[in-house]
Design an enzyme around this catalytic site. Structure first.
Site, PDB file in Angstrom:
ATOM      1  CB  SER A   1      -3.611  20.921 -46.501  1.00 20.76           C
ATOM      2  OG  SER A   1      -4.825  21.368 -45.954  1.00 20.76           O
TER       3      SER A   1
ATOM      4  NE  ARG B   1     -26.993  39.803 -14.689  1.00 23.65           N
ATOM      5  CZ  ARG B   1     -27.845  38.867 -14.331  1.00 23.65           C
ATOM      6  NH1 ARG B   1     -27.459  37.934 -13.511  1.00 23.65           N
ATOM      7  NH2 ARG B   1     -29.070  38.834 -14.766  1.00 23.65           N
TER       8      ARG B   1
ATOM      9  CE  LYS C   1     -27.475  37.731  -8.481  1.00 26.39           C
ATOM     10  NZ  LYS C   1     -28.651  36.854  -8.295  1.00 26.39           N
TER      11      LYS C   1
ATOM     12  N   GLY D   1      -5.767  17.406 -42.949  1.00 30.59           N
ATOM     13  CA  GLY D   1      -7.185  17.059 -43.127  1.00 30.59           C
ATOM     14  C   GLY D   1      -7.646  16.459 -41.826  1.00 30.59           C
TER      15      GLY D   1
ATOM     16  CG  HIS E   1     -36.203  31.502 -18.655  1.00 33.12           C
ATOM     17  ND1 HIS E   1     -36.478  30.564 -19.617  1.00 33.12           N
ATOM     18  CD2 HIS E   1     -35.108  31.058 -17.984  1.00 33.12           C
ATOM     19  CE1 HIS E   1     -35.606  29.570 -19.516  1.00 33.12           C
ATOM     20  NE2 HIS E   1     -34.772  29.850 -18.519  1.00 33.12           N
TER      21      HIS E   1
ATOM     22  CE1 TYR F   1      -4.417  26.289 -45.797  1.00 28.71           C
ATOM     23  CE2 TYR F   1      -2.078  26.685 -46.193  1.00 28.71           C
ATOM     24  CZ  TYR F   1      -3.214  25.907 -46.373  1.00 28.71           C
ATOM     25  OH  TYR F   1      -3.156  24.769 -47.118  1.00 28.71           O
TER      26      TYR F   1
ATOM     27  CG  MET G   1     -27.775  29.199  -9.777  1.00 28.50           C
ATOM     28  SD  MET G   1     -27.298  27.548  -9.299  1.00 28.50           S
ATOM     29  CE  MET G   1     -26.585  27.925  -7.727  1.00 28.50           C
TER      30      MET G   1
ATOM     31  NE  ARG H   1     -31.506  39.173  -4.849  1.00 26.01           N
ATOM     32  CZ  ARG H   1     -32.404  39.600  -5.741  1.00 26.01           C
ATOM     33  NH1 ARG H   1     -32.409  39.115  -6.948  1.00 26.01           N
ATOM     34  NH2 ARG H   1     -33.278  40.510  -5.399  1.00 26.01           N
TER      35      ARG H   1
ATOM     36  CB  CYS I   1      -8.335  22.069 -45.435  1.00 27.02           C
ATOM     37  SG  CYS I   1      -7.847  20.382 -45.800  1.00 27.02           S
TER      38      CYS I   1
ATOM     39  N   GLY J   1     -31.451  32.572 -14.415  1.00 29.81           N
ATOM     40  CA  GLY J   1     -32.598  31.683 -14.272  1.00 29.81           C
ATOM     41  C   GLY J   1     -32.247  30.294 -13.806  1.00 29.81           C
TER      42      GLY J   1
HETATM   43  C1  PEP Z   1     -10.354  16.147 -43.986  1.00 31.02           C
HETATM   44  O1  PEP Z   1     -10.259  14.914 -43.978  1.00 31.02           O
HETATM   45  O2  PEP Z   1     -10.147  16.847 -43.003  1.00 31.02           O
HETATM   46  C2  PEP Z   1     -10.737  16.822 -45.219  1.00 31.02           C
HETATM   47  C3  PEP Z   1     -10.747  18.128 -45.278  1.00 31.02           C
HETATM   48  O3  PEP Z   1     -11.174  16.038 -46.214  1.00 31.02           O
HETATM   49  P1  PEP Z   1     -12.655  15.488 -46.321  1.00 31.02           P
HETATM   50  O4  PEP Z   1     -13.458  16.096 -45.234  1.00 31.02           O
HETATM   51  O5  PEP Z   1     -13.136  15.884 -47.671  1.00 31.02           O
HETATM   52  O6  PEP Z   1     -12.432  14.027 -46.192  1.00 31.02           O
END
Ligand code: PEP
Ligand code: MG
Length: 882
Positions: free
Chosen positions: A770, A337, A23, A772, A453, A858, A104, A93, A838, A102
């Site tokens: 991958s 702002r 501000k 997990g 608010h 990825y 402060m 203020r 994943c 809202g």
């Molecule tokens: C993981 O373990 O991150 C995974 C993707 O497998 P799950 O969640 O199915 O155990």
């Protein structure tokens, strides 16, 4: 030179935000730009921190600088604090580095006392106005500084109105206000055992301290926690000459956005109250008029305001949220702002600003918070649903929700904790309700406007919200609201549509969202920039198609266990598990094989031309069988029956024996993942044959199917070596039987620390890894997710033992180190080893940033998070481009 703790507005600049607060920096910048800003000064955030480190005291050095700034202010405006003949009144203020709406406290009209109020009455020729200001000041100051609850003052006011037989404050006379003031002072004396402070310099001193102290009040603390704002930034204090919007019908006050904060539409958007002071608009006590009404009421002011708004937007290159006041026909700008906005508005504004030439595409990409995009991907009310609309309010924050009505934030919090969906219904909300708002699916208020608010906070949280729904007659005591002839009680279901302001009776069907043209545009820009692919976790053709529509470049995880859990398959799966001989097991697997093949055909077809990573069976087998305890109860009951069926009992006993045999003390670390493939190779063989037959069949049809077979939970290279041999053998077999040649790859999940530690060995048998990270987080921390999240993790995060829930936000220092190690070790033996993630983290922005920096190819996340991941991946690339 001594450290400077106090800056006059014309001494500051926009880039001094960390020192002057948002501000203060903006007031300074507006002052420099020559806009009509009431003069004042800012006490810095460093002064706030000095206040705390000195044991909550203002040092003589800082005090001296405050006094000097005040003297300069008095000189410039020709008024003096406490001068009965010509009193200077100021607002005090808070102003933190990050806006905390809202959160402060603010004090207006400071400088009034029994003497100066007379001066003000005389100067303005308006005693009614002067005494009204004084009572407002007593009320605010007492509430914020002296800790006398607002509510007591409201009660006195109501009593006076009742005796005068009037309904509105505006009907009270100067004498009435004097009466109110006398009672207020009496109340303060009773509550604080002291007189209301009459000395304006004492008032100012105490107000400044109160603002410093409000940095650490509960609601500010909660807000910072929700928004991940550090606790040690401190707040600045802005002391500014008061201007009055309540000096008659040629005065007023308003709040306006330069664009619609709900939709992003380019139009002035906001609210205005004639003859009122600032807090009347924000508090939502009187429902204001739309800003467009100003055009009729004060055309010249409107014109001037429009010009200033356009200038501010061009200057800051962003949508602005502006507070202004008109005092006797003169416009003053109180604050500007960057305006808070919904995710749809953020996207539209960012894309529009590029089209208007104000910002670049990359700036636009950085302007939108991926976390907020959830809102755009949220569900809407099915347009074909039959709806029973019972009321309509202001569409304050879009999105639809259904839930049970609650009237109290604590209860909302409690019920949500029990897994219930609730809608919080209140006359208005205050910062004290914040935990209830966090817990609720949506919020409805009967009073207040688009900048109240409730509206501001709900938009910030991305929750549906309807405000100013005045037809709701809320009875907090009876825990119900009435509208026309409907009475809705606590616990009844309603639905709300924050995009239209409709309140509906009952639970209504919601449908999936579609992407707006601007959103698609922004995501295309993201795709041009980003250097990391985005895939989706999906295990059926519908989800796969949704993911593809959202821009997924493949499936990063197809969990095959979901195919086993389909209702018509469970009996066959159980038959397979319960089989006493290999022969019996094969018969069951033979029944599953064509079904699995059909599943894989579906998903490979939906993802034609794109890779599909199919993970072989992962969960322990007992998950497909009845629960041990339930079975015991059933069996006991059966045995107690007089006419019990012996055959049935025997069957159950058999089942129980098998369930016991498969029972595990710690299923998370038990007989699951590739350990199943090692001990029941025929299960994996069936799955692999199904995958490859599906591939061969699709290829025959000319469809480019690209399977990637993934082995879960590998901890030792030998596991992968053996499973790889199994896959290769079955692939060759299917190629032979079908005469089709096809490409495929074999990879593994990295979900066990040992796999990461020996990634160089494992890489020799893998085409891809991958990560997990769900399991890798469990196994690295030694947490079982379900137990941790249900029992202690919440407390860990609340007390900052852990910065975040590591199952939501990747623990970069621990789990991340294993990922980095696996990347280095793996690629040291196989430089082109493909790497992905994943776990749930694949859709979370800071984790995506980490994945990009670590060199992953990825990320894979749920279909609805794919757009979020595309944007987050682009932001990561812009920030850390290689
Ligand atoms: C993981 O373990 O991150 C995974 C993707 O497998 P799950 O969640 O199915 O155990
Ligand atoms: Mg796993």
């Amino acid at each position: 030179m001594n450290q400077k703790f106090v800056y006059l507005f014309d001494e500051g600049r926009a880039d001094m935000k960390s020192l002057l607060g948002g501000k203060g920096a903006n007031l300074a910048e507006m002052t420099r730009a020559g806009l009509p800003v009431p003069p004042g000064f800012t006490i810095t955030t460093e002064a706030c921190n000095a206040f705390y480190s000195a044991g909550r005291t203002i040092s003589p050095e800082i005090q001296q600088q405050i006094d000097a700034a005040l003297a300069e202010l008095e000189k410039r405006v020709g008024k003096k604090l406490g001068d009965p003949a010509n009193p200077l009144l100021v607002s005090v203020r808070s102003g933190a580095v990050f806006s905390m709406p809202g959160m402060m406290d603010t004090i207006l009209n400071l400088g009034l006392n029994d003497e100066t109020v007379k001066g003000l009455a005389e100067l303005t020729g308006n005693p009614r106005f002067a005494y009204d200001c004084y009572r407002r000041f007593i009320q605010m100051f007492s509430d914020v500084v002296l800790g006398v609850d607002h509510y007591h003052f409201e009660q006195i006011l109501d009593q006076v109105k009742e005796t005068r037989v009037v309904r509105h404050d505006t009907e009270l006379t100067a004498e009435d206000w004097q009466d109110v003031i006398a009672r207020y002072k009496e109340l303060v004396r009773k509550e604080t055992k002291d007189d209301f402070p009459q000395d304006p310099s004492v008032q100012l001193d105490r107000a400044i301290r109160a603002v410093f102290l409000s940095w650490n009040n509960q609601r500010a603390f909660v807000y910072r926690r929700i928004n991940k704002i550090p606790d040690d930034l401190g707040t600045a204090v802005n002391v500014q000459m008061m201007v009055f919007g309540n000096m008659g019908d040629d005065s007023g006050t308003g709040v306006a956005f330069t664009r619609n904060p709900s939709t992003g539409e380019k139009e002035l958007y906001g609210e205005f109250l004639v003859n009122a002071q600032g807090e009347d608009v924000v508090a939502g006590i009187r429902t204001p008029q739309p800003i467009s009404a100003l055009k009729e009421i004060m055309p010249e002011i409107f014109q001037q305001f429009q010009e200033i708004a356009a200038r501010l937007e061009a200057h800051y290159k962003d949508m602005q949220d502006i507070e202004f006041t008109v005092e006797r026909g003169k416009l003053y700008m109180l604050q500007t702002r960057s305006g808070k906005r919904t995710a749809p508005a953020a996207v539209k504004i960012a894309v529009d600003l590029v089209a208007e030439g104000l910002i670049s595409k990359e700036e636009a990409l950085l302007r939108v918070d991926p976390d907020g995009l959830d809102q755009l991907l949220h569900r809407r009310i099915d347009p074909d649903a039959k709806l029973q609309v019972i009321a309509k309010g202001l569409p304050a924050s879009p999105g639809a929700a259904s839930g049970q009505v609650v009237f109290d934030a604590d209860l909302a919090d409690k019920l949500a904790g029990e897994g219930k969906k609730v809608i919080l219904v209140r006359p208005e909300t205050t910062p004290e309700d914040i935990h209830g708002m966090v817990a609720a699916q949506g919020i409805v208020t009967s009073r207040g406007g688009m900048t109240s608010h409730a509206a501001v906070v709900a938009r910030g949280m991305g929750k549906p919200c309807i405000c100013g729904c005045e037809s709701l007659r809320i009875d907090l005591r009876a825990k119900q609201f009435a509208v026309d002839d409907h009475v809705v009680k606590e616990g009844d279901w309603i639905s709300i549509d924050g995009a239209t302001g409709r309140v509906l009776l009952g639970e209504v069907p919601l449908i999936d969202p579609v992407l707006s043209p601007e959103f698609k545009q922004l995501l295309e820009w993201a795709d041009e920039v980003r250097q990391i692919d985005v895939r989706a976790n999906a295990d059926n053709p519908e989800d796969a198609l949704k993911a593809r529509e959202f821009g997924a470049q493949g499936i990063g995880l197809c969990r095959t266990e979901h195919m086993f859990m389909a209702i018509d398959r469970v009996p066959i799966v159980q038959e397979m598990i319960l089989a006493e001989t290999d022969e019996e097991r094969r018969r069951a697997l033979d029944k599953l094989l064509p079904m699995q093949q059909g599943d894989f055909e579906g998903i490979l077809r939906a993802m034609e031309g794109l890779p599909v990573t199919i993970r072989l069976l992962d969960p322990p087998l007992h998950e497909f069988l009845p629960n041990l305890e339930e079975l015991l109860v059933e069996l006991t009951k059966l045995r107690m029956q007089e006419d019990a069926d012996r055959e049935q009992i025997r069957e159950k006993e058999n089942l129980l024996r098998k369930v016991r045999a498969l029972h595990e003390f710690n299923p998370m670390l038990g007989h699951r993942g590739c350990r199943l493939g090692m001990t029941f190779p025929e299960i994996y063989e069936m799955q692999v044959v199904a995958i490859f037959r599906a591939t061969a069949k699709l290829r025959q049809e000319g469809i480019d199917a690209r399977p990637e077979v993934m082995i879960p939970l590998v901890g030792h290279v030998n596991e992968l070596r053996i499973m790889r041999e199994l896959v290769v053998e079955k692939a060759n077999q299917v190629m032979e039987e079908t005469g089709q040649r096809f490409e495929y790859t074999i990879g593994t999940m990295i979900e066990i620390p040992r796999a990461a530690l020996t990634a160089d060995e494992i890489a020799t048998e893998a085409d891809f890894f991958s990560f997990g990270t769900n399991d890798l987080t469990q196994t690295t921390f030694g947490f079982s997710r379900d137990d941790a999240e249900g029992k202690f993790l919440h407390q860990y995060v609340q007390h900052k033992v852990l910065p975040d829930n590591p199952f939501a936000v990747l623990d970069q220092t621990g789990v991340g180190k294993l990922i980095q190690m696996a990347e280095q070790l793996g690629r040291s033996v196989k430089p082109d080893l493909k790497l992905g993630i994943c776990g749930e983290h694949g859709g979370e922005k800071s984790s995506i940033e980490f994945c990009y920096k670590t060199g992953l190819n990825y990320v894979s996340c749920s279909p609805f998070r794919v757009p979020i991941a595309r944007l987050a991946a682009a932001q990561a690339t812009i920030k850390h481009r290689k």
